[in-house]
Design an enzyme around this catalytic site. Structure first.
Site, PDB file in Angstrom:
ATOM      1  N   GLY A  10       0.816  -1.212   0.000  1.00 50.39           N
ATOM      2  CA  GLY A  10       0.000   0.000   0.000  1.00 50.39           C
ATOM      3  C   GLY A  10       0.848   1.258   0.000  1.00 50.39           C
ATOM      4  O   GLY A  10       2.061   1.214   0.245  1.00 50.39           O
ATOM      5  N   THR A 100      -7.533   7.304  11.279  1.00 56.50           N
ATOM      6  CA  THR A 100      -8.030   8.271  10.298  1.00 56.50           C
ATOM      7  C   THR A 100      -8.781   9.438  10.921  1.00 56.50           C
ATOM      8  O   THR A 100      -9.354   9.315  12.015  1.00 56.50           O
ATOM      9  CB  THR A 100      -8.970   7.544   9.309  1.00 56.50           C
ATOM     10  OG1 THR A 100      -9.573   8.486   8.421  1.00 56.50           O
ATOM     11  CG2 THR A 100     -10.084   6.822  10.042  1.00 56.50           C
ATOM     12  N   ASP A 101      -8.791  10.555  10.208  1.00 58.06           N
ATOM     13  CA  ASP A 101      -9.611  11.696  10.604  1.00 58.06           C
ATOM     14  C   ASP A 101     -11.103  11.399  10.505  1.00 58.06           C
ATOM     15  O   ASP A 101     -11.929  12.110  11.082  1.00 58.06           O
ATOM     16  CB  ASP A 101      -9.274  12.921   9.746  1.00 58.06           C
ATOM     17  CG  ASP A 101      -9.429  12.663   8.252  1.00 58.06           C
ATOM     18  OD1 ASP A 101      -9.189  11.516   7.808  1.00 58.06           O
ATOM     19  OD2 ASP A 101      -9.783  13.600   7.518  1.00 58.06           O
ATOM     20  N   TYR A 124     -16.556   2.870   7.510  1.00 58.61           N
ATOM     21  CA  TYR A 124     -15.091   2.919   7.524  1.00 58.61           C
ATOM     22  C   TYR A 124     -14.588   3.577   8.805  1.00 58.61           C
ATOM     23  O   TYR A 124     -13.736   3.015   9.515  1.00 58.61           O
ATOM     24  CB  TYR A 124     -14.593   3.678   6.294  1.00 58.61           C
ATOM     25  CG  TYR A 124     -13.131   4.061   6.357  1.00 58.61           C
ATOM     26  CD1 TYR A 124     -12.146   3.082   6.257  1.00 58.61           C
ATOM     27  CD2 TYR A 124     -12.752   5.384   6.525  1.00 58.61           C
ATOM     28  CE1 TYR A 124     -10.801   3.429   6.322  1.00 58.61           C
ATOM     29  CE2 TYR A 124     -11.404   5.733   6.600  1.00 58.61           C
ATOM     30  CZ  TYR A 124     -10.437   4.756   6.505  1.00 58.61           C
ATOM     31  OH  TYR A 124      -9.113   5.092   6.575  1.00 58.61           O
ATOM     32  N   LYS A 128     -12.516   1.823  11.919  1.00 53.22           N
ATOM     33  CA  LYS A 128     -11.193   2.300  12.304  1.00 53.22           C
ATOM     34  C   LYS A 128     -11.173   2.724  13.773  1.00 53.22           C
ATOM     35  O   LYS A 128     -10.179   2.501  14.483  1.00 53.22           O
ATOM     36  CB  LYS A 128     -10.769   3.458  11.408  1.00 53.22           C
ATOM     37  CG  LYS A 128     -10.479   3.069   9.963  1.00 53.22           C
ATOM     38  CD  LYS A 128      -9.312   2.104   9.845  1.00 53.22           C
ATOM     39  CE  LYS A 128      -7.989   2.765  10.121  1.00 53.22           C
ATOM     40  NZ  LYS A 128      -6.838   1.814   9.976  1.00 53.22           N
TER      41      LYS A 128
END
Length: 285
Positions: A10, A100-101, A124, A128
């Site tokens: 990735g 993540t934000d 998502y 997370k």
């Protein structure tokens, strides 16, 4: 230090594999050798390799597809990190985990700090957040690193999409009412390696004073439209994208309108982070 790195194919994992070389022996396992969807394989691999540090850069990042596949998103983003953390605890190992934000809802007018209450709007972000919580609750030395709007010269990301569409010509419409901080993957990787180096430099285990949650994103903020304009300007591409509202570009997953991260905690302990536009120029150069 023996470092197990997940997701090296990735965009973030690729940069981490390079940046972590100075920190120890890096065991970079692509999905073919370590599939986070297979929890039994995850357990067996960690037990066989016995790392002293696990760096989890793998994730299910298809934000819209996660709405239709929540079980898969949770297995990779929440269940697998929980298993990694459990195995780290059994080995006495530490863990770096990326988030993540999108754990925030965008309702706060200013940048989010680490102590702000998360409220993700989509599967998502929810998955997370569950992964963060599992790592934090495992009782291990850890760094949980939240970042935002990742891009790089590899993989599928906004930068690559804009370069392709801009060079193809024709009209282009880009959302202008969603604010965030575009962040180069190399910035995250190099800063993470620096965090590990500085935290260990005091002659004591780095987790004694530095374990916890950190925000790591390039400084400043812009919209997707502003990001696109900067990409074209730095790339000498003659393209003037039309600014549109999010409502004009419907997506399966709801996004936060404002998800800028306050990185003062990290900067105060580990040093500066570049502005988003400067990092973009370096990436494209």
């Amino acid at each position: 230090m023996r470092i197990l790195l997940t997701g090296p194919i990735g965009q973030l994992g690729y940069e981490l594999e390079r940046s972590l070389q100075a920190r120890g022996e890096v065991l970079a396992l692509p999905r073919a050798r370590l599939d986070l969807n297979d929890l039994d394989q995850v357990r067996a691999t960690v037990r066989a390799l016995r790392p002293t540090l696990i760096v989890n850069a793998a994730a299910y990042t298809a934000v819209d597809q996660a709405e239709a596949a929540p079980a898969l998103a949770y297995r990779i983003n929440a269940d697998a990190p929980a298993v990694l953390a459990e195995e780290a605890r059994a080995l006495g190992a530490a863990m770096v985990h990326f988030s993540t934000d999108y754990v925030f809802d965008g309702a706060k007018p200013g940048p989010y700090v680490e102590t702000d209450r998360p409220h993700p709007l989509n599967v998502y972000g929810q998955s997370k957040l569950a992964g963060e919580q599992a790592v934090a609750a495992a009782g291990i030395a850890h760094l949980i690193v939240r970042t935002s709007w990742l891009y790089g010269m590899r993989g599928q990301n906004f930068l690559q999409t804009m370069l392709r569409l801009g060079r193809a010509g024709g009209p282009l419409r880009v959302v202008a009412d969603q604010q965030g901080a575009p962040t180069w993957c190399r910035t995250v990787a190099d800063t993470t390696a620096q965090m590990l180096a500085l935290a260990a430099a005091g002659g004591h285990p780095w987790w004694e004073a530095n374990s916890g949650l950190y925000h790591l994103a390039c400084q400043g903020q812009t919209s997707w439209h502003g990001f696109a304009e900067a990409i074209f300007a730095h790339s000498n591409i003659a393209c003037a994208p039309q600014a549109i509202a999010r409502a004009a570009y419907p997506q399966a997953a709801q996004r936060p309108a404002h998800s800028v991260l306050n990185c003062d905690k990290l900067i105060g302990r580990f040093g500066p982070i570049p502005a988003w536009d400067k990092a973009l120029a370096l990436c494209l150069a």
